[in-house]
Design an enzyme around this catalytic site. Sequence first.
Site, PDB file in Angstrom:
ATOM      1  N   ASP A 132      -9.794   6.478  -2.711  1.00 39.84           N
ATOM      2  CA  ASP A 132     -11.173   6.740  -2.137  1.00 39.84           C
ATOM      3  C   ASP A 132     -11.003   8.133  -1.133  1.00 39.84           C
ATOM      4  O   ASP A 132      -9.993   8.288  -0.666  1.00 39.84           O
ATOM      5  CB  ASP A 132     -11.797   5.740  -1.775  1.00 39.84           C
ATOM      6  CG  ASP A 132     -11.164   4.992  -0.414  1.00 39.84           C
ATOM      7  OD1 ASP A 132     -10.700   5.538   0.308  1.00 39.84           O
ATOM      8  OD2 ASP A 132     -11.380   3.838  -0.412  1.00 39.84           O
ATOM      9  N   ASP A 177     -24.364   6.553   7.672  1.00 37.39           N
ATOM     10  CA  ASP A 177     -23.067   6.684   8.285  1.00 37.39           C
ATOM     11  C   ASP A 177     -22.263   7.461   7.543  1.00 37.39           C
ATOM     12  O   ASP A 177     -21.116   8.115   8.230  1.00 37.39           O
ATOM     13  CB  ASP A 177     -22.743   5.247   8.799  1.00 37.39           C
ATOM     14  CG  ASP A 177     -23.257   4.685   9.757  1.00 37.39           C
ATOM     15  OD1 ASP A 177     -24.306   5.122  10.235  1.00 37.39           O
ATOM     16  OD2 ASP A 177     -22.946   3.411  10.234  1.00 37.39           O
ATOM     17  N   TYR A 216     -13.366  -0.445   0.248  1.00 39.66           N
ATOM     18  CA  TYR A 216     -14.192  -0.021   1.263  1.00 39.66           C
ATOM     19  C   TYR A 216     -15.525   0.128   0.465  1.00 39.66           C
ATOM     20  O   TYR A 216     -16.696   0.188   1.000  1.00 39.66           O
ATOM     21  CB  TYR A 216     -13.731   1.263   1.880  1.00 39.66           C
ATOM     22  CG  TYR A 216     -14.543   1.805   3.091  1.00 39.66           C
ATOM     23  CD1 TYR A 216     -15.599   0.664   3.800  1.00 39.66           C
ATOM     24  CD2 TYR A 216     -14.599   3.050   3.675  1.00 39.66           C
ATOM     25  CE1 TYR A 216     -16.129   1.161   5.026  1.00 39.66           C
ATOM     26  CE2 TYR A 216     -15.238   3.470   4.596  1.00 39.66           C
ATOM     27  CZ  TYR A 216     -16.110   2.403   5.329  1.00 39.66           C
ATOM     28  OH  TYR A 216     -16.825   2.977   6.449  1.00 39.66           O
ATOM     29  N   ARG A 230     -29.329   9.870   4.259  1.00 35.21           N
ATOM     30  CA  ARG A 230     -29.081   9.640   5.907  1.00 35.21           C
ATOM     31  C   ARG A 230     -28.288   8.494   5.901  1.00 35.21           C
ATOM     32  O   ARG A 230     -28.881   7.355   5.587  1.00 35.21           O
ATOM     33  CB  ARG A 230     -30.416   9.510   6.528  1.00 35.21           C
ATOM     34  CG  ARG A 230     -31.257  10.749   6.895  1.00 35.21           C
ATOM     35  CD  ARG A 230     -32.360  10.782   7.724  1.00 35.21           C
ATOM     36  NE  ARG A 230     -32.221  10.513   9.149  1.00 35.21           N
ATOM     37  CZ  ARG A 230     -32.916  10.081   9.960  1.00 35.21           C
ATOM     38  NH1 ARG A 230     -34.412   9.756   9.457  1.00 35.21           N
ATOM     39  NH2 ARG A 230     -32.604  10.040  11.223  1.00 35.21           N
ATOM     40  N   ASP A 267       0.816  -1.147  -0.009  1.00 32.71           N
ATOM     41  CA  ASP A 267       0.036   0.169   0.012  1.00 32.71           C
ATOM     42  C   ASP A 267       0.809   1.311  -0.020  1.00 32.71           C
ATOM     43  O   ASP A 267       0.542   2.182  -0.699  1.00 32.71           O
ATOM     44  CB  ASP A 267      -0.889  -0.044   1.193  1.00 32.71           C
ATOM     45  CG  ASP A 267      -2.114  -0.978   1.211  1.00 32.71           C
ATOM     46  OD1 ASP A 267      -2.359  -1.520  -0.027  1.00 32.71           O
ATOM     47  OD2 ASP A 267      -2.782  -1.289   2.326  1.00 32.71           O
TER      48      ASP A 267
END
Length: 242
Positions: free
Chosen positions: A115, A144, A157, A142, A49
Amino acid sequence: MSHDTDRRRATVNVAVRGGDDAVASAVGVGGATVVAEDDDPDLVVAVGDEAIQSAVTTPPNVPLLPVTAEGGRHLVARDSLDAAIAAVAAGDRRVDTHPILGLRDGDAVVRALRDVTLVTDAPASISEYAVTVGEERLGSVRADGVVVATPLGSDGYAAAAGGPVVEAGAGVAVVPIAPFSTTASRRVVDPDAPLTVSVERDGAVAVVVDGVRRDVVDRGADLQVERVDSLDVVTPTRTENF
C-alpha cells in the site's frame, strides 16, 4: 480406487527467503526439497515481512509463496506452511498476478507491494484529499488520510480503515482513513489507470509506502500512483483463508 488414492505429488523444489531450520523442516514435511534460488526452484517461499518485501526490489523468476505469522487472504500462516507446501505439490494451488505500485517522486519511483498511504503528520488533525483516476476526478474527502492498497495489502491497514479485501486481478482499493463524512466512498479502481491523490488543505501530510515513512508533503502536492510491475503469487487452494 478413489481419485485421492491415485493422486501423486509432483516433485517440487523450493527456495526460501527469510527462513530458518524450522521453515526448511516444514517444507520437507510438506513433501518439497529446499534448493538455492539460483538452482531453478519451482517457487520461492518468503517468510516474514522483510523477505516478502524483498520481492519488490529483487523479484523472483518463479511464483512467490508469502508466509507471515498469522497469514491472510493472500498469505499463508506460518503454522500452515507444511500443509500449504503439500497442497502445492498435489496440484491444489493457483497462481495469481498481483500489481506492484509505483509512487513517483520526481525522477525516482518508489515501489509498493502492499500500500501507499497519505496521512496527516500531526496527531488528531485532518486534511482534505482529492482522488483522480485517469481523467476522472472521483471527488474529494476530508479525512485523516487515504490509503491505496493492492490485493496483497488490502487485508491490512486498508481493511482496518473500512476498505474491502480485494481479490487478485480485481483492482486496487482506495480507502479514506477516518473520514469526516460517514458517507465517504471506498473505491476499487483499475491498477493500470494512473491514479493521483492530491492534498487540498494546509498541513503536513506524511507519505508512507509499505509501512515506511518516505516523505512529508503539504497543500498542492499531487502524488501519482500506478502499476509499474507485477508479482506472481502462489495460493494453495485447500489452505487459503476466507
